[in-house]
Write a protein that holds these residues in place. Structure first.
Motif, PDB file in Angstrom:
ATOM      1  N   ALA A  43       7.533  12.404  -4.042  1.00 22.35           N
ATOM      2  CA  ALA A  43       6.879  12.736  -2.771  1.00 22.35           C
ATOM      3  C   ALA A  43       7.489  11.931  -1.624  1.00 22.35           C
ATOM      4  CB  ALA A  43       5.377  12.480  -2.866  1.00 22.35           C
ATOM      5  N   THR A  57       3.626   4.627  -5.835  1.00 25.31           N
ATOM      6  CA  THR A  57       2.522   3.950  -6.505  1.00 25.31           C
ATOM      7  C   THR A  57       3.014   3.229  -7.763  1.00 25.31           C
ATOM      8  OG1 THR A  57       2.034   5.968  -7.765  1.00 25.31           O
ATOM      9  CG2 THR A  57       0.804   5.642  -5.717  1.00 25.31           C
ATOM     10  N   ILE A  58       2.287   2.218  -8.163  1.00 28.93           N
ATOM     11  CA  ILE A  58       2.507   1.535  -9.440  1.00 28.93           C
ATOM     12  C   ILE A  58       2.033   2.473 -10.560  1.00 28.93           C
ATOM     13  CG2 ILE A  58       1.805  -0.453 -10.841  1.00 28.93           C
ATOM     14  CD1 ILE A  58       1.146  -1.894  -8.153  1.00 28.93           C
ATOM     15  N   THR A  83       0.850  -1.173   0.000  1.00 29.60           N
ATOM     16  CA  THR A  83       0.000   0.000   0.000  1.00 29.60           C
ATOM     17  C   THR A  83       0.896   1.236   0.000  1.00 29.60           C
ATOM     18  OG1 THR A  83      -1.395  -1.281   1.467  1.00 29.60           O
ATOM     19  CG2 THR A  83      -1.991   1.013   1.151  1.00 29.60           C
ATOM     20  N   PRO A  84       0.763   2.093  -0.983  1.00 29.31           N
ATOM     21  CA  PRO A  84       1.637   3.280  -1.000  1.00 29.31           C
ATOM     22  C   PRO A  84       1.260   4.246   0.118  1.00 29.31           C
ATOM     23  CG  PRO A  84       0.026   3.396  -2.781  1.00 29.31           C
ATOM     24  CD  PRO A  84      -0.168   2.071  -2.118  1.00 29.31           C
ATOM     25  N   VAL A 115       0.106   8.761  -2.925  1.00 31.48           N
ATOM     26  CA  VAL A 115      -1.169   8.721  -3.653  1.00 31.48           C
ATOM     27  C   VAL A 115      -1.588  10.130  -4.060  1.00 31.48           C
ATOM     28  CG1 VAL A 115      -3.634   8.172  -3.471  1.00 31.48           C
ATOM     29  CG2 VAL A 115      -1.925   6.578  -2.549  1.00 31.48           C
ATOM     30  N   MET A 143       4.644  20.431  -4.719  1.00 33.75           N
ATOM     31  CA  MET A 143       4.417  19.719  -5.979  1.00 33.75           C
ATOM     32  C   MET A 143       3.605  20.597  -6.947  1.00 33.75           C
ATOM     33  SD  MET A 143       5.602  16.456  -5.252  1.00 33.75           S
ATOM     34  CE  MET A 143       4.861  15.450  -6.516  1.00 33.75           C
ATOM     35  N   LYS A 169       3.702  21.164 -11.028  1.00 35.46           N
ATOM     36  CA  LYS A 169       2.508  20.944 -11.858  1.00 35.46           C
ATOM     37  C   LYS A 169       2.232  22.168 -12.739  1.00 35.46           C
ATOM     38  CE  LYS A 169      -1.048  18.903 -13.478  1.00 35.46           C
ATOM     39  NZ  LYS A 169      -0.783  17.900 -14.516  1.00 35.46           N
ATOM     40  N   THR A 227       5.039  -6.323 -13.061  1.00 32.13           N
ATOM     41  CA  THR A 227       4.080  -5.555 -12.273  1.00 32.13           C
ATOM     42  C   THR A 227       3.379  -4.602 -13.236  1.00 32.13           C
ATOM     43  OG1 THR A 227       5.345  -5.707 -10.232  1.00 32.13           O
ATOM     44  CG2 THR A 227       3.871  -3.810 -10.439  1.00 32.13           C
ATOM     45  N   ALA A 278       0.317  12.759  -4.574  1.00 37.38           N
ATOM     46  CA  ALA A 278       1.192  13.231  -5.659  1.00 37.38           C
ATOM     47  C   ALA A 278       0.827  12.554  -6.981  1.00 37.38           C
ATOM     48  CB  ALA A 278       2.651  12.950  -5.304  1.00 37.38           C
ATOM     49  N   HIS A 279       0.543  11.266  -6.906  1.00 36.73           N
ATOM     50  CA  HIS A 279       0.130  10.485  -8.084  1.00 36.73           C
ATOM     51  C   HIS A 279      -1.073  11.155  -8.753  1.00 36.73           C
ATOM     52  CE1 HIS A 279      -0.910   6.367  -9.948  1.00 36.73           C
ATOM     53  NE2 HIS A 279      -2.013   7.054 -10.132  1.00 36.73           N
ATOM     54  N   VAL A 280      -2.091  11.443  -7.948  1.00 31.09           N
ATOM     55  CA  VAL A 280      -3.333  11.990  -8.503  1.00 31.09           C
ATOM     56  C   VAL A 280      -3.101  13.371  -9.115  1.00 31.09           C
ATOM     57  CG1 VAL A 280      -5.672  12.764  -7.931  1.00 31.09           C
ATOM     58  CG2 VAL A 280      -4.812  10.590  -7.018  1.00 31.09           C
ATOM     59  N   LYS A 281      -2.222  14.138  -8.493  1.00 29.15           N
ATOM     60  CA  LYS A 281      -1.934  15.477  -9.006  1.00 29.15           C
ATOM     61  C   LYS A 281      -1.370  15.418 -10.438  1.00 29.15           C
ATOM     62  CE  LYS A 281      -0.409  18.452  -5.809  1.00 29.15           C
ATOM     63  NZ  LYS A 281      -1.602  19.276  -5.576  1.00 29.15           N
ATOM     64  N   ILE A 284      -5.836   1.938  -7.528  1.00 26.65           N
ATOM     65  CA  ILE A 284      -4.467   2.456  -7.551  1.00 26.65           C
ATOM     66  C   ILE A 284      -3.448   1.471  -6.973  1.00 26.65           C
ATOM     67  CG2 ILE A 284      -4.344   3.683  -5.334  1.00 26.65           C
ATOM     68  CD1 ILE A 284      -3.421   6.171  -6.941  1.00 26.65           C
ATOM     69  N   THR A 285      -3.861   0.555  -6.110  1.00 25.12           N
ATOM     70  CA  THR A 285      -2.898  -0.372  -5.495  1.00 25.12           C
ATOM     71  C   THR A 285      -2.879  -1.751  -6.161  1.00 25.12           C
ATOM     72  OG1 THR A 285      -4.505  -1.170  -3.877  1.00 25.12           O
ATOM     73  CG2 THR A 285      -3.150   0.723  -3.234  1.00 25.12           C
ATOM     74  N   PRO A 320      -0.072  -1.839 -13.660  1.00 23.35           N
ATOM     75  CA  PRO A 320      -1.161  -1.141 -12.980  1.00 23.35           C
ATOM     76  C   PRO A 320      -2.530  -1.583 -13.494  1.00 23.35           C
ATOM     77  CG  PRO A 320      -0.140   0.296 -14.594  1.00 23.35           C
ATOM     78  CD  PRO A 320       0.704  -0.947 -14.537  1.00 23.35           C
ATOM     79  N   THR A 374       2.727   9.618 -12.964  1.00 22.21           N
ATOM     80  CA  THR A 374       2.185   9.337 -11.636  1.00 22.21           C
ATOM     81  C   THR A 374       3.212   8.679 -10.718  1.00 22.21           C
ATOM     82  OG1 THR A 374       1.299   7.313 -12.615  1.00 22.21           O
ATOM     83  CG2 THR A 374      -0.213   9.157 -12.379  1.00 22.21           C
ATOM     84  N   ALA A 390       5.893  11.213  -9.744  1.00 16.39           N
ATOM     85  CA  ALA A 390       5.425  12.155  -8.724  1.00 16.39           C
ATOM     86  C   ALA A 390       5.350  11.473  -7.360  1.00 16.39           C
ATOM     87  CB  ALA A 390       4.060  12.716  -9.112  1.00 16.39           C
TER      88      ALA A 390
END
Lengths: 362, 362
Positions: A261, A215-216, A21-22, A27, B1, B5, B250, A29-32, B34-35, B252, A254, A257
């Motif tokens: 983070a 995150t992956i 689990t990240p 998460v 961040m 962006k 791996t 930063a990923h979404v941004k 996401i995971t 996503p 993603t 980022a």
């Protein structure tokens, strides 16, 4: 969609994966950066700058601030790209690469894709690659050799220092696959050289989406210098930038980022604590398993532990039916556990309790 | 961040990318998964089920509900895997593949990676591949040919029906790269056959993260049948599943989930409306550009438009300095626009106004 999500195993029942689990910051930063495309870096300059910083941070972590590379889709792409660079630089007909028997299956995949013969060197009694066998397998068609710093099966570390000497002596490139161990070894064994401190090491795989808590998808390939990256270049006619080194074209930012983070806002000291906690839980797991009569395959080198049993598949399958994921290795026949950060003392207690019941009933 | 962006171009200033802002539903689905790791499908069964459904939906969309494939990291991986399957099935020494001159640079990359010679067939005056030149380039070492349904430069469509006949006649495989056009052609030209309706078509690239409004990374490779997928199989010793077909390990599930969300909850009829709107805006752009004296390269076939000018690079660079992204093609020398869903009438108006100023000042 929730219905589908519920069919996924929750990480709290997964003792067999190198993902986890990240961290919530990762998460966020990923979404941004969810819409950014690193395949077109002239347009996504902020994302590209983040990637450059990640590469610099990871290069420094591997003792070469000038390392060149990029954030890959994962360890497989990183391993493929290393072997591709070696092949392209050496320009030999019918090339081969020598890997340990313990190498991840991505090397078989790389061999098929790249048209490289993958030669497998024997392991010694501690499941580290046998140096004399690597030497025996090297011939005039060998473009590179591979050492694993944290094997998939056992978390064992090959004698990278010796491999480095051998690579220099034989004039072949050396790739180190530390997809998992790269974020473990520096914290547990800071004096152990497996990285660019060794002159023969040309490239390193180190995956933020494994023990880097990103995150992956976030793998990483690092090369000692520009030359290897250049060997991967393809012209990109309709983009503003002129060349592309990555295996993929369109490429998410993603993972970049989320890695940034973690490294910037949580930092390597925090990751060190995470790793130490994982080791504590690993040793606790070993204790509990031995109390049940299982024998460890090796003393855990990192947060991976394996226990010999002829009934490994049977036990794994019954655990799977009960919603627990462990895995099985064949040489030697054993149950395998990866003690990721989501595997807490409490998870081990719950697991051991289920395992006891499984052992009574199969 | 946020600082980083802000350095990325906003999509509302990007007229050169085949990616776009995904639909909010796609983002929501992305985040939910996401995971999950599709590299380990026995653990992430819900994500795997979503992928199976996406493949079935896209297979049916391409007129073969039994198509086999998977959601890739993007079009590049899809193209590599198609050529790899062809090469592995034909088992010829020094294999070659014939692609149109207009083929995306991922085919050059695939050629380097796979050790396949990439032969480039001439285009006719409409920038479609010249069939007689494809035929001329085929020899006993040819494992496959490629047709593009929606070229990167011009959005042109090769004569896929003829290529299909040729492929059957010459006993070579045919791959259709419709990474972009796959989500456009069926809506604009429903009777145009470029897919599995044509007997010679063995594989298709169709990318949800382009006109499918999904999140990055979501490409897709579809094969006519199991045989091609099997040619990519690598054993996966420590996983519960036994083989892996994907290039990456791996993997996503985010792109899978976002694609499913779009196809299931917005649907193909909604996508059709999106495409029609893009075409309207494209024709508006053409009108406005011609009013400024630019000449179109071809009548737009899809939402891609190019305009001849010897000053293409100069104009592009000045627009870039002013925060607008357009791209340049070389043959013929022209400015290139991709009118994605984020490119509205209003965006065109703002762009044209900037362009007028650029033209006055350079």
């Amino acid at each position: 969609m929730d219905e589908f999500k519920r069919k996924d195993f929750p990480y709290s029942r997964i003792l067999s994966s190198m993902c986890t689990t990240p961290h919530p910051l990762a998460v966020k930063a990923h979404v941004k950066f969810i819409t950014s495309n690193l395949g077109d870096p002239a347009l996504f300059r902020g994302a590209k700058e983040l990637e450059d910083r990640v590469i610099e941070m990871l290069g420094s972590f591997m003792h070469n601030p000038k390392a060149r590379g990029y954030v890959t889709s994962g360890g497989t792409e990183a391993n493929i790209q290393a072997l591709r660079a070696f092949r392209n630089l050496k320009k030999l007909a019918n090339p081969n690469v020598v890997v340990p028997e313990s190498a991840h299956f991505s090397f078989d995949k790389a061999g098929d894709i790249l048209g490289i013969e993958i030669r497998k060197a024997r392991l010694d009694e501690d499941y580290r690659v046998d140096l004399s066998d690597v030497e025996r397998l090297i011939d005039e068609k060998t473009v590179g050799i591979v050492g694993i710093a944290g094997t998939t099966s056992l978390g064992q570390i090959d004698p990278i220092e010796d491999l480095s000497k051998l690579a220099l002596e034989k004039d072949v490139f050396l790739h180190v696959d530390s997809a998992f161990g790269g974020f473990v070894i520096p914290f547990l064994y800071p004096k152990l050289k497996f990285d660019f401190r060794l002159e023969g090491v040309c490239s390193i795989t180190i995956d933020p989406h494994k023990m880097g808590m990103a995150t992956i998808p976030a793998g990483c390939i690092l090369f000692r210098d520009e030359r290897f990256l250049k060997a991967l270049a393809v012209k990109t006619p309709y983009l503003i930038t002129e060349e592309q080194f990555s295996l993929t074209g369109t490429r998410p930012a993603t993972g970049v980022a989320s890695t940034y983070a973690v490294l910037k806002y949580l930092g390597f000291e925090w990751l060190k604590k995470v790793v130490k906690r994982c080791m504590d839980v690993t040793l606790y797991l070993v204790e509990e398993m031995e109390r049940l009569g299982f024998e460890r395959v090796i003393d855990p080198v990192m947060n991976v532990a394996c226990f010999k049993t002829e009934r490994a598949t049977e036990i794994r399958d019954e655990l799977y039916r009960r919603g627990w994921a462990v895995s099985v290795i064949e040489n030697p026949r054993a149950l395998r556990f990866v003690v990721m950060p989501h595997v807490t003392f409490r998870v081990i207690d719950e697991f051991i309790s289920t395992l006891k019941d499984v052992l009574r009933n199969i």
